[in-house]
Every structure is written in C-alpha cells, then in structure tokens.
Design a protein around this motif. Structure first.
Motif, PDB file in Angstrom:
ATOM      1  N   ASP A  30      -2.970  -3.115  -2.538  1.00  0.00           N
ATOM      2  CA  ASP A  30      -2.524  -2.630  -3.847  1.00  0.00           C
ATOM      3  C   ASP A  30      -2.122  -3.853  -4.676  1.00  0.00           C
ATOM      4  N   GLN A  63       0.815  -1.217   0.000  1.00  0.00           N
ATOM      5  CA  GLN A  63       0.000   0.000   0.000  1.00  0.00           C
ATOM      6  C   GLN A  63       0.850   1.269   0.000  1.00  0.00           C
ATOM      7  N   ALA A  64       2.162   1.119   0.269  1.00  0.00           N
ATOM      8  CA  ALA A  64       3.074   2.263   0.251  1.00  0.00           C
ATOM      9  C   ALA A  64       4.144   2.081  -0.835  1.00  0.00           C
ATOM     10  N   TRP A  65       3.803   1.337  -1.868  1.00  0.00           N
ATOM     11  CA  TRP A  65       4.767   0.985  -2.911  1.00  0.00           C
ATOM     12  C   TRP A  65       5.374   2.214  -3.576  1.00  0.00           C
ATOM     13  N   GLU A  66       4.544   3.080  -4.087  1.00  0.00           N
ATOM     14  CA  GLU A  66       5.046   4.205  -4.869  1.00  0.00           C
ATOM     15  C   GLU A  66       5.839   5.195  -4.027  1.00  0.00           C
ATOM     16  N   GLU A  67       5.324   5.545  -2.866  1.00  0.00           N
ATOM     17  CA  GLU A  67       5.954   6.604  -2.081  1.00  0.00           C
ATOM     18  C   GLU A  67       7.151   6.133  -1.269  1.00  0.00           C
ATOM     19  N   GLU A  68       7.262   4.832  -0.994  1.00  0.00           N
ATOM     20  CA  GLU A  68       8.340   4.399  -0.111  1.00  0.00           C
ATOM     21  C   GLU A  68       9.056   3.133  -0.551  1.00  0.00           C
ATOM     22  N   TYR A  69       8.349   2.144  -1.050  1.00  0.00           N
ATOM     23  CA  TYR A  69       8.958   0.826  -1.163  1.00  0.00           C
ATOM     24  C   TYR A  69       9.481   0.450  -2.541  1.00  0.00           C
ATOM     25  N   ARG A  70       9.125   1.160  -3.591  1.00  0.00           N
ATOM     26  CA  ARG A  70       9.700   0.838  -4.899  1.00  0.00           C
ATOM     27  C   ARG A  70      11.233   0.964  -4.846  1.00  0.00           C
ATOM     28  N   ASP A  71      11.701   2.093  -4.331  1.00  0.00           N
ATOM     29  CA  ASP A  71      13.148   2.317  -4.242  1.00  0.00           C
ATOM     30  C   ASP A  71      13.795   1.406  -3.205  1.00  0.00           C
TER      31      ASP A  71
END
Length: 272
Positions: free
Chosen positions: A89, A47-55
């Motif tokens: 997500d 649920q926090a993929w884009e803002e935190e966990y992709r990188d």
C-alpha cells in the motif's frame, strides 16, 4: 552496557499488537540499562493501514510524545516506526514516511503479497524448492521496497530465516541467493539507505544476527557505510539484548561506527 554508545534502534511496546510491555516500562528499562540512545519503533503494517494501523500509529505517536517529555537528559530518545509491507500500500506508506513526528522509519517485509507472515508458514525439509522460491520472491519485494524509498533502514534482511531454519532444524544455504542479496545491498548504497543488523536471533536459539556476519562483511565490501542496530524487543527483558554482541560483530566486519537517526538524518556513533 559494555559500550558507552550502546543504542537500540528497533523496539516495540504495547502499541504494537504483539508488544508485551508499555512504552513507559520500556523507557524505564532503557534508562536502567544506561543506553546512549533508544528508538521506539512500533509496528505499522501498510497493507492493514485503514482497518488496523491508522489508529494504532496515532496512539503510538501520542505515547512517544509522553516519553519524550519524560526521558532523562542522559538518554537520547527518538520516535520511530517499523513500516511493514510498504510495497503493498504505497499510499499508506508515504503517509507514514512523510509524517513529521518520526525520526526514524524501519522498512520491513513480514509477508509477501497475498501470503501470510513467514512466522505462520510451513516449511518442509523435502521441499527446499518451495523455500528457495519464497526467498526469491522475498528478495524481489525487498528491491521493490527500496525503490519506493519510504524508510531509513532496511529491517532484518534475512527475516524469513528466523522461521525457516527453526522449522527445518538446519541452516538454509544462501549460495543461490547471493546475487540477489548483492543487488539489495547495491540498491541500499545507491539510495543512501541503511542496513539494520537485528540481534533477535542471538536470543532465539539461532545464534546469529539478521543478517549475519558474512553478509554484513559483504555489505561493507560493496561500499556500505550506513548501518543500524536493533534488538527487536517486544518486552523489557529483551530491550538492548544482543546490542553489545552486535557492536562487536560490526567491528569484526570492519566497521568503526554505526548510526542512530534523528529527523531521518543519520548520526554516526563510535563502536566504543
């Protein structure tokens, strides 16, 4: 380690927000312990993929590539990830699940939709109805996650109890929830997904694994065969902690083997 095939399949490093030891420090500890196999499974919350966990996930994969080059021949090192809240997500969850670098994906739920992590919630002894309602919603989302299918092993099934029982200072009666838990076990078996036995509770004052012996026995009685073991270590001091006790508990539950995963394929190891 007491057992020659002792393996830890749920561990974290500083590639997780709450990790305290670097990947290389964790590797050194795995070698020191003489583990048969070790899987690094840093957090990736869908649920926090884009803002935190992709990188973060990309950094973790880079670190694991480094570890794979450094791991000695005597240690089987596998690249993993703990995928949290896949149901919140599904698109991000599929991106993680389908990434070719991973050997092993743990499916976990740390918080319900639009709620904070169970770690941060307040639990009051005179409001057990609220506790039971939270658990009912948790089991339902666990089933939803199994239906989505973006994982190899279901992580710490009874995760909420880690914090509920600490706050309440007494065990939570799961009798009203056994039918829902049976449904989860049946769904895992139907989908050929493993159940994780998480040993963190053995060192955190609760004196039991997540799930504990009676539930692991029930999983086996329903036909469950795939099972993994993980310490949920976030620092070198906890790597491998409780794994020998977990292996002994699996034997008591009637299992003769447990599993590690390579390229999402389970490999059976003797409880020896």
């Amino acid at each position: 380690m007491k057992y020659r095939c002792a393996s830890d399949c749920h561990t974290h490093s500083t590639c997780s927000p709450d990790g305290e030891s670097t990947p290389r420090e964790q590797l050194a500890r795995a070698v020191e312990l003489g583990l048969y196999a070790w899987t690094l499974t840093d957090h990736c919350e869908a649920q926090a993929w884009e803002e935190e966990y992709r990188d973060r996930a990309a950094a973790a994969r880079e670190a694991m590539a480094d570890l794979a080059a450094r791991a000695p021949a005597g240690l089987r090192f596998y690249r993993g990830v703990e995928l949290g809240q896949a149901t919140q997500d599904p698109e991000a969850a599929r991106l993680v699940w389908e990434h070719p670098d991973y050997d092993f994906v743990i499916g976990s739920i740390h918080n319900l939709r639009n709620r904070e992590d169970f770690y941060y919630m307040k639990y009051e002894p005179d409001k057990m109805a609220d506790v039971n309602e939270l658990l009912e919603k948790y089991w339902a989302e666990e089933l939803e996650m199994i239906d989505l299918g973006c994982f190899d092993s279901l992580g710490h099934l009874t995760y909420p109890l880690r914090y509920m029982e600490t706050a309440l200072r007494h065990p939570v009666d799961l009798t009203p929830h056994l039918e829902a838990i049976d449904a989860i076990f049946t769904a895992l078996i139907r989908r050929d997904k493993a159940l994780e036995v998480n040993t963190s509770g053995l060192r955190q004052g609760l004196g039991k694994t997540f799930p504990d012996l009676p539930l692991v026995k029930r999983y086996r009685a329903l036909g469950g065969k795939l099972i993994t073991l993980g310490s949920d270590a976030h620092r070198t001091a906890d790597l491998g902690a409780g794994i020998p006790e977990g292996m002994a508990m699996l034997r008591e539950a009637g299992f003769t083997e447990y599993h590690v995963y390579e390229k999402h394929t389970p490999a059976a190891l003797p409880l020896a």
